[in-house]
Design a protein around this motif. Structure first.
Motif, PDB file in Angstrom:
ATOM      1  N   TYR A   1       0.821  -1.207   0.000  1.00  0.00           N
ATOM      2  CA  TYR A   1       0.000   0.000   0.000  1.00  0.00           C
ATOM      3  C   TYR A   1       0.855   1.257   0.000  1.00  0.00           C
ATOM      4  N   ALA A   2       0.295   2.299  -0.583  1.00  0.00           N
ATOM      5  CA  ALA A   2       0.907   3.613  -0.423  1.00  0.00           C
ATOM      6  C   ALA A   2       0.733   4.050   1.025  1.00  0.00           C
ATOM      7  N   ASP A   3       1.685   4.811   1.523  1.00  0.00           N
ATOM      8  CA  ASP A   3       1.609   5.265   2.915  1.00  0.00           C
ATOM      9  C   ASP A   3       0.325   6.035   3.199  1.00  0.00           C
ATOM     10  N   SER A   4      -0.155   6.754   2.203  1.00  0.00           N
ATOM     11  CA  SER A   4      -1.324   7.609   2.397  1.00  0.00           C
ATOM     12  C   SER A   4      -2.614   6.826   2.641  1.00  0.00           C
ATOM     13  N   VAL A   5      -2.625   5.546   2.297  1.00  0.00           N
ATOM     14  CA  VAL A   5      -3.848   4.751   2.461  1.00  0.00           C
ATOM     15  C   VAL A   5      -3.663   3.572   3.402  1.00  0.00           C
ATOM     16  N   LYS A   6      -2.443   3.362   3.846  1.00  0.00           N
ATOM     17  CA  LYS A   6      -2.151   2.218   4.700  1.00  0.00           C
ATOM     18  C   LYS A   6      -2.997   2.279   5.968  1.00  0.00           C
ATOM     19  N   GLY A   7      -3.616   1.168   6.300  1.00  0.00           N
ATOM     20  CA  GLY A   7      -4.467   1.101   7.478  1.00  0.00           C
ATOM     21  C   GLY A   7      -5.911   1.494   7.211  1.00  0.00           C
ATOM     22  N   ARG A   8      -6.170   2.085   6.070  1.00  0.00           N
ATOM     23  CA  ARG A   8      -7.539   2.489   5.719  1.00  0.00           C
ATOM     24  C   ARG A   8      -8.092   1.698   4.536  1.00  0.00           C
ATOM     25  N   PHE A   9      -7.236   1.348   3.596  1.00  0.00           N
ATOM     26  CA  PHE A   9      -7.659   0.628   2.394  1.00  0.00           C
ATOM     27  C   PHE A   9      -7.176  -0.815   2.472  1.00  0.00           C
ATOM     28  N   THR A  10      -7.978  -1.706   1.869  1.00  0.00           N
ATOM     29  CA  THR A  10      -7.603  -3.116   1.792  1.00  0.00           C
ATOM     30  C   THR A  10      -7.843  -3.622   0.382  1.00  0.00           C
ATOM     31  N   ILE A  11      -6.803  -4.176  -0.207  1.00  0.00           N
ATOM     32  CA  ILE A  11      -6.919  -4.759  -1.538  1.00  0.00           C
ATOM     33  C   ILE A  11      -6.989  -6.274  -1.400  1.00  0.00           C
ATOM     34  N   SER A  12      -7.849  -6.891  -2.214  1.00  0.00           N
ATOM     35  CA  SER A  12      -7.983  -8.342  -2.195  1.00  0.00           C
ATOM     36  C   SER A  12      -8.426  -8.801  -3.577  1.00  0.00           C
ATOM     37  N   ARG A  13      -8.362 -10.080  -3.803  1.00  0.00           N
ATOM     38  CA  ARG A  13      -8.761 -10.589  -5.112  1.00  0.00           C
ATOM     39  C   ARG A  13      -9.449 -11.938  -4.974  1.00  0.00           C
ATOM     40  N   ASP A  14     -10.285 -12.226  -5.970  1.00  0.00           N
ATOM     41  CA  ASP A  14     -10.948 -13.518  -6.088  1.00  0.00           C
ATOM     42  C   ASP A  14     -10.661 -14.019  -7.497  1.00  0.00           C
ATOM     43  N   ASN A  15      -9.686 -14.870  -7.619  1.00  0.00           N
ATOM     44  CA  ASN A  15      -9.276 -15.323  -8.955  1.00  0.00           C
ATOM     45  C   ASN A  15     -10.351 -16.161  -9.639  1.00  0.00           C
ATOM     46  N   ALA A  16     -11.202 -16.783  -8.868  1.00  0.00           N
ATOM     47  CA  ALA A  16     -12.291 -17.564  -9.467  1.00  0.00           C
ATOM     48  C   ALA A  16     -13.287 -16.655 -10.175  1.00  0.00           C
ATOM     49  N   LYS A  17     -13.341 -15.404  -9.738  1.00  0.00           N
ATOM     50  CA  LYS A  17     -14.282 -14.445 -10.327  1.00  0.00           C
ATOM     51  C   LYS A  17     -13.588 -13.398 -11.193  1.00  0.00           C
TER      52      LYS A  17
END
Length: 122
Positions: A59-75
């Motif tokens: 994460y960029a420092d500006s969003v760390k702790g507030r944003f969460t990235i995730s993925r679903d490869n099946a979708k």
């Protein structure tokens, strides 16, 4: 491969949004997906990236702790959950893919989709 970002909208400061990046085509699980944002008149800036397997996130420092990235490869989908939004998060958000050596530079990503506008009112 084509990527499409969606899920943007208008939200009050302190609120939450979840952006969605969907991909068409094959081999989705073979490459990293990054989120970037762009302010008017500015260059795109890195927000977050998730590895091909989903096991590593940066994460960029500006969003760390507030944003969460995730993925679903099946979708063929990547998510960006944005909490505690601030006025300075207002921007157009894009997703893009990367393969090979990791880099957070926009120039090292490809298959940019159409962005989605996020507006945070204070």
């Amino acid at each position: 491969v084509q990527l499409q970002a969606s899920g943007g909208g208008l939200v009050q400061a302190g609120g939450s949004l979840t952006l969605i990046c969907t991909a068409s085509g094959s081999y989705f699980s073979s490459y990293r997906i990054g989120w970037f944002r762009q302010y008017p008149g500015k260059e795109r800036e890195f927000v977050a990236v998730v590895s091909a397997s989903g096991g590593t996130t940066i994460y960029a420092d500006s969003v760390k702790g507030r944003f969460t990235i995730s993925r679903d490869n099946a979708k063929n989908t990547v998510y960006l959950r944005m909490n505690s939004l601030k006025a300075e998060d207002t921007a157009v958000y894009y997703c893009a893919r990367q393969w090979g050596q990791y880099s957070s530079l926009p120039a090292d990503f490809g298959s940019w989709g159409q962005g989605t506008q996020v507006t945070v009112s204070s």
